[in-house]
Design a protein around this motif. Sequence first.
Motif, PDB file in Angstrom:
ATOM      1  N   VAL A 232       0.874  -1.179   0.000  1.00 46.25           N
ATOM      2  CA  VAL A 232       0.000   0.000   0.000  1.00 46.25           C
ATOM      3  C   VAL A 232       0.904   1.219   0.000  1.00 46.25           C
ATOM      4  O   VAL A 232       1.503   1.578   1.020  1.00 46.25           O
ATOM      5  CB  VAL A 232      -0.929   0.015   1.233  1.00 46.25           C
ATOM      6  N   ASN A 233       1.036   1.852  -1.147  1.00 50.28           N
ATOM      7  CA  ASN A 233       1.938   2.987  -1.285  1.00 50.28           C
ATOM      8  C   ASN A 233       1.474   4.173  -0.433  1.00 50.28           C
ATOM      9  O   ASN A 233       0.275   4.440  -0.311  1.00 50.28           O
ATOM     10  CB  ASN A 233       2.029   3.419  -2.755  1.00 50.28           C
ATOM     11  N   ASN A 234       2.445   4.858   0.132  1.00 50.20           N
ATOM     12  CA  ASN A 234       2.190   6.058   0.944  1.00 50.20           C
ATOM     13  C   ASN A 234       1.358   5.770   2.192  1.00 50.20           C
ATOM     14  O   ASN A 234       0.671   6.658   2.702  1.00 50.20           O
ATOM     15  CB  ASN A 234       1.521   7.160   0.127  1.00 50.20           C
ATOM     16  N   ALA A 235       1.402   4.529   2.681  1.00 52.81           N
ATOM     17  CA  ALA A 235       0.706   4.196   3.936  1.00 52.81           C
ATOM     18  C   ALA A 235       1.598   4.630   5.095  1.00 52.81           C
ATOM     19  O   ALA A 235       2.301   3.829   5.713  1.00 52.81           O
ATOM     20  CB  ALA A 235       0.399   2.703   4.000  1.00 52.81           C
ATOM     21  N   ILE A 236       1.572   5.920   5.366  1.00 58.50           N
ATOM     22  CA  ILE A 236       2.447   6.521   6.368  1.00 58.50           C
ATOM     23  C   ILE A 236       1.607   7.227   7.431  1.00 58.50           C
ATOM     24  O   ILE A 236       0.392   7.376   7.291  1.00 58.50           O
ATOM     25  CB  ILE A 236       3.443   7.507   5.725  1.00 58.50           C
ATOM     26  N   ASP A 237       2.266   7.678   8.489  1.00 59.95           N
ATOM     27  CA  ASP A 237       1.563   8.295   9.619  1.00 59.95           C
ATOM     28  C   ASP A 237       0.608   9.404   9.188  1.00 59.95           C
ATOM     29  O   ASP A 237      -0.536   9.465   9.640  1.00 59.95           O
ATOM     30  CB  ASP A 237       2.578   8.878  10.612  1.00 59.95           C
ATOM     31  N   ASP A 238       1.077  10.293   8.318  1.00 59.74           N
ATOM     32  CA  ASP A 238       0.266  11.455   7.947  1.00 59.74           C
ATOM     33  C   ASP A 238      -1.031  11.067   7.248  1.00 59.74           C
ATOM     34  O   ASP A 238      -2.014  11.811   7.310  1.00 59.74           O
ATOM     35  CB  ASP A 238       1.068  12.393   7.027  1.00 59.74           C
ATOM     36  N   TYR A 239      -1.037   9.927   6.596  1.00 58.92           N
ATOM     37  CA  TYR A 239      -2.196   9.518   5.815  1.00 58.92           C
ATOM     38  C   TYR A 239      -3.051   8.453   6.501  1.00 58.92           C
ATOM     39  O   TYR A 239      -4.082   8.033   5.958  1.00 58.92           O
ATOM     40  CB  TYR A 239      -1.762   9.001   4.441  1.00 58.92           C
ATOM     41  N   LEU A 240      -2.630   8.017   7.674  1.00 59.06           N
ATOM     42  CA  LEU A 240      -3.403   7.027   8.432  1.00 59.06           C
ATOM     43  C   LEU A 240      -3.582   7.521   9.872  1.00 59.06           C
ATOM     44  O   LEU A 240      -3.059   6.928  10.824  1.00 59.06           O
ATOM     45  CB  LEU A 240      -2.699   5.662   8.422  1.00 59.06           C
ATOM     46  N   PRO A 241      -4.326   8.604  10.053  1.00 63.00           N
ATOM     47  CA  PRO A 241      -4.481   9.161  11.404  1.00 63.00           C
ATOM     48  C   PRO A 241      -5.314   8.267  12.309  1.00 63.00           C
ATOM     49  O   PRO A 241      -6.296   7.658  11.888  1.00 63.00           O
ATOM     50  CB  PRO A 241      -5.191  10.492  11.151  1.00 63.00           C
ATOM     51  N   LEU A 242      -4.909   8.190  13.570  1.00 61.02           N
ATOM     52  CA  LEU A 242      -5.694   7.501  14.596  1.00 61.02           C
ATOM     53  C   LEU A 242      -6.894   8.377  14.951  1.00 61.02           C
ATOM     54  O   LEU A 242      -6.744   9.574  15.194  1.00 61.02           O
ATOM     55  CB  LEU A 242      -4.828   7.268  15.832  1.00 61.02           C
ATOM     56  N   THR A 243      -8.089   7.794  14.983  1.00 63.35           N
ATOM     57  CA  THR A 243      -9.295   8.586  15.232  1.00 63.35           C
ATOM     58  C   THR A 243     -10.061   8.178  16.484  1.00 63.35           C
ATOM     59  O   THR A 243     -10.879   8.952  16.981  1.00 63.35           O
ATOM     60  CB  THR A 243     -10.235   8.526  14.009  1.00 63.35           C
ATOM     61  N   SER A 244      -9.859   6.964  16.992  1.00 63.07           N
ATOM     62  CA  SER A 244     -10.515   6.588  18.249  1.00 63.07           C
ATOM     63  C   SER A 244      -9.920   5.295  18.773  1.00 63.07           C
ATOM     64  O   SER A 244      -9.182   4.594  18.073  1.00 63.07           O
ATOM     65  CB  SER A 244     -12.034   6.440  18.075  1.00 63.07           C
ATOM     66  N   VAL A 245     -10.266   4.986  20.024  1.00 63.99           N
ATOM     67  CA  VAL A 245      -9.880   3.733  20.665  1.00 63.99           C
ATOM     68  C   VAL A 245     -11.135   3.080  21.225  1.00 63.99           C
ATOM     69  O   VAL A 245     -11.965   3.749  21.853  1.00 63.99           O
ATOM     70  CB  VAL A 245      -8.859   3.972  21.792  1.00 63.99           C
ATOM     71  N   ILE A 246     -11.304   1.785  21.004  1.00 64.52           N
ATOM     72  CA  ILE A 246     -12.423   1.015  21.544  1.00 64.52           C
ATOM     73  C   ILE A 246     -11.841  -0.054  22.481  1.00 64.52           C
ATOM     74  O   ILE A 246     -10.906  -0.770  22.099  1.00 64.52           O
ATOM     75  CB  ILE A 246     -13.262   0.351  20.439  1.00 64.52           C
ATOM     76  N   VAL A 247     -12.380  -0.161  23.683  1.00 64.73           N
ATOM     77  CA  VAL A 247     -11.867  -1.081  24.691  1.00 64.73           C
ATOM     78  C   VAL A 247     -12.982  -2.016  25.138  1.00 64.73           C
ATOM     79  O   VAL A 247     -14.047  -1.558  25.572  1.00 64.73           O
ATOM     80  CB  VAL A 247     -11.313  -0.328  25.913  1.00 64.73           C
ATOM     81  N   GLY A 248     -12.752  -3.317  25.056  1.00 64.11           N
ATOM     82  CA  GLY A 248     -13.769  -4.299  25.424  1.00 64.11           C
ATOM     83  C   GLY A 248     -13.592  -4.833  26.833  1.00 64.11           C
ATOM     84  O   GLY A 248     -12.851  -4.293  27.650  1.00 64.11           O
ATOM     85  N   ALA A 249     -14.310  -5.930  27.132  1.00 65.07           N
ATOM     86  CA  ALA A 249     -14.265  -6.618  28.425  1.00 65.07           C
ATOM     87  C   ALA A 249     -14.651  -5.699  29.575  1.00 65.07           C
ATOM     88  O   ALA A 249     -14.044  -5.732  30.644  1.00 65.07           O
ATOM     89  CB  ALA A 249     -12.879  -7.215  28.665  1.00 65.07           C
ATOM     90  N   GLN A 250     -15.673  -4.896  29.360  1.00 63.24           N
ATOM     91  CA  GLN A 250     -16.158  -3.996  30.402  1.00 63.24           C
ATOM     92  C   GLN A 250     -17.487  -4.518  30.954  1.00 63.24           C
ATOM     93  O   GLN A 250     -18.402  -4.835  30.193  1.00 63.24           O
ATOM     94  CB  GLN A 250     -16.329  -2.591  29.848  1.00 63.24           C
ATOM     95  N   HIS A 251     -17.573  -4.598  32.279  1.00 63.40           N
ATOM     96  CA  HIS A 251     -18.751  -5.146  32.947  1.00 63.40           C
ATOM     97  C   HIS A 251     -19.175  -4.221  34.084  1.00 63.40           C
ATOM     98  O   HIS A 251     -18.393  -3.402  34.562  1.00 63.40           O
ATOM     99  CB  HIS A 251     -18.446  -6.536  33.525  1.00 63.40           C
ATOM    100  N   MET A 252     -20.399  -4.385  34.537  1.00 62.10           N
ATOM    101  CA  MET A 252     -20.857  -3.668  35.714  1.00 62.10           C
ATOM    102  C   MET A 252     -19.996  -4.071  36.907  1.00 62.10           C
ATOM    103  O   MET A 252     -19.624  -5.227  37.051  1.00 62.10           O
ATOM    104  CB  MET A 252     -22.328  -3.992  35.984  1.00 62.10           C
ATOM    105  N   VAL A 253     -19.676  -3.084  37.765  1.00 63.40           N
ATOM    106  CA  VAL A 253     -18.881  -3.373  38.968  1.00 63.40           C
ATOM    107  C   VAL A 253     -19.710  -3.064  40.208  1.00 63.40           C
ATOM    108  O   VAL A 253     -20.695  -2.322  40.159  1.00 63.40           O
ATOM    109  CB  VAL A 253     -17.568  -2.573  38.983  1.00 63.40           C
TER     110      VAL A 253
END
Length: 586
Positions: free
Chosen positions: A409-430
Amino acid sequence: MKIFRYTLFIIMLLGMIMVSCSDSSDVAEDTSSPALECKILFNVEKPAGMRMADAVVQTEGQAFRGLQSLLVVPFKTSGDNVPVTASDVPLLSSVTNAQKVTNAKNNNFYYVVSCSLMKGVNRVLAYGRAAYEENLAAAEDNGALEIRYNGALATSLRDRMNPSELTFNLKSICNTTDAHDDAKALAAYLTSIAKTDGWSTTTDGQLKDYYRDFINIDGEGTGIIAGSATNVKAYVDALKTQITAIKDLSTTPETSKTLCGKILASINDNTAISGNTYPVALGLPDGVAALRWMEDVTETAEDKYKFMVRTQTTTMDNINGINRYTYPAELWYYTNSGIQTSTNEVKEEDYKNATSWGSLLNVYQSGTVVNDRTRSVAVKDALQYGVARLQCTLKSINVQLKDAKNEVVNNAIDDYLPLTSVIVGAQHMVGFDFKPQGVQSDVDGRFIYDAGVGSRATNGSWTVNTLVLQTYDGEKVPVVLEFQNNIVIENNERVAFTGKDGIIYPGCKFYLVAMLAPADYTNTNAPDAAKGRVFTQDYTTAVEMKITSLANAYSCMPDLLSPRLEIGVQVQTKWIQSTTTTVKLN
């Protein structure tokens, strides 16, 4: 908050609290053990050191946010060193109405006057809710944005409740799995294109292949396609380019050119979805939106097949229920502590001039149980973070990336693949102690969606801090990073690439999954309090990740509870004290 770096490095949260009692107006009389009027003072020391923003999670170096509320619940247990358990019953009403001591050297002291405790009290549960971080644009502050920024926990916390009744639960962004009208509009638009007169029955081989690709059919039937507005529009734009190319060929038969014209007319009839932004408008990530070409058993027309919205996990649909996505956890403090008492009323001036918690605690030397001479009470143990923190660092790309077709994948570099969110699983009522209750089950599994990732650092890396809840011992935790395909090549041409579940179109989001599994590690250097689990209250789990391949990129987020999940990472198999674990996103 202590830090352990997928392996563990510890930083202590210095949260302390001093107490005496609850507002007397809340007290229910008990003549067998009369309530004592006293003054309560307590201290929450400034801790060391989303968007979940650094200021929201109180990372190192950030200012203490203070408390917007605090509840202290008195108990009598079988011994001064015996913690409160779920089966214990509180004595009298809880302590509330804390006021901050002004002009103090520490600036984090609070007190309550004219409050009551019963004789025999020797333990307390204390809960503090951090003040909201207010640096939000007023024009944008519509309530939902404030929750998204600060996180949210739904709680059953109330006065005079048994610990067994107390829960904390993440707040869902969407409380239903019903298909939203915007999602239905996108499905209807694609259906109108697929049902263009003559397309499904054409004898033109190329157009027939395009039809089968469009409804995503193969030897096993039709598959899921990404159903966000952004993906649908990109999906249709790609089809438009293909159909236009056939129509413009001089060698294309006239019957096929006529059919191409009909398909293009269906594509251009898009006014119903022109302003559609599903599911972003609901506060959900693009990857939750899914569509499938299938039979609608409720349809009265002869042709019952159409694109239908998929919103929950089924044997066919390898996705997550849209009601499982939540806001990040909110910053709460908690302690289950013994007490020290004084027969003297500790004055506010003592707190203004105090330089440490230890010097104040020395004032409380009359005992460890409230009696009829008690006038002030100190809670001995620190008021700690009740929640945990994930500190996720995405390192700069320094390798050539290939897609699912093993093509570069040409030009697959930091500037062109920005991080936009984080999803975290294994969450339960405490429960009351901020720990998951009962036997582990995926039935109530939730996924935190943290959409605020800030900006890339000058070294090319991203660091995201997300507040989470403690996980079960031994529980695996999926962590998903969301990116946007902004790759451009010569002449500003935007390009697509092939991921695990299909084409990742220009401008669209895609997802890479990491799985954190404590059973894969030797915990020789981990603190006892954090051994054997990924997230522990009052600790930070620091994980480094790096993209090494795009082959396992998903356009539609897969079921994070499923054994069919394709994991795109490699994780070191040892806990190392003070050393961050590198997780390769491949």
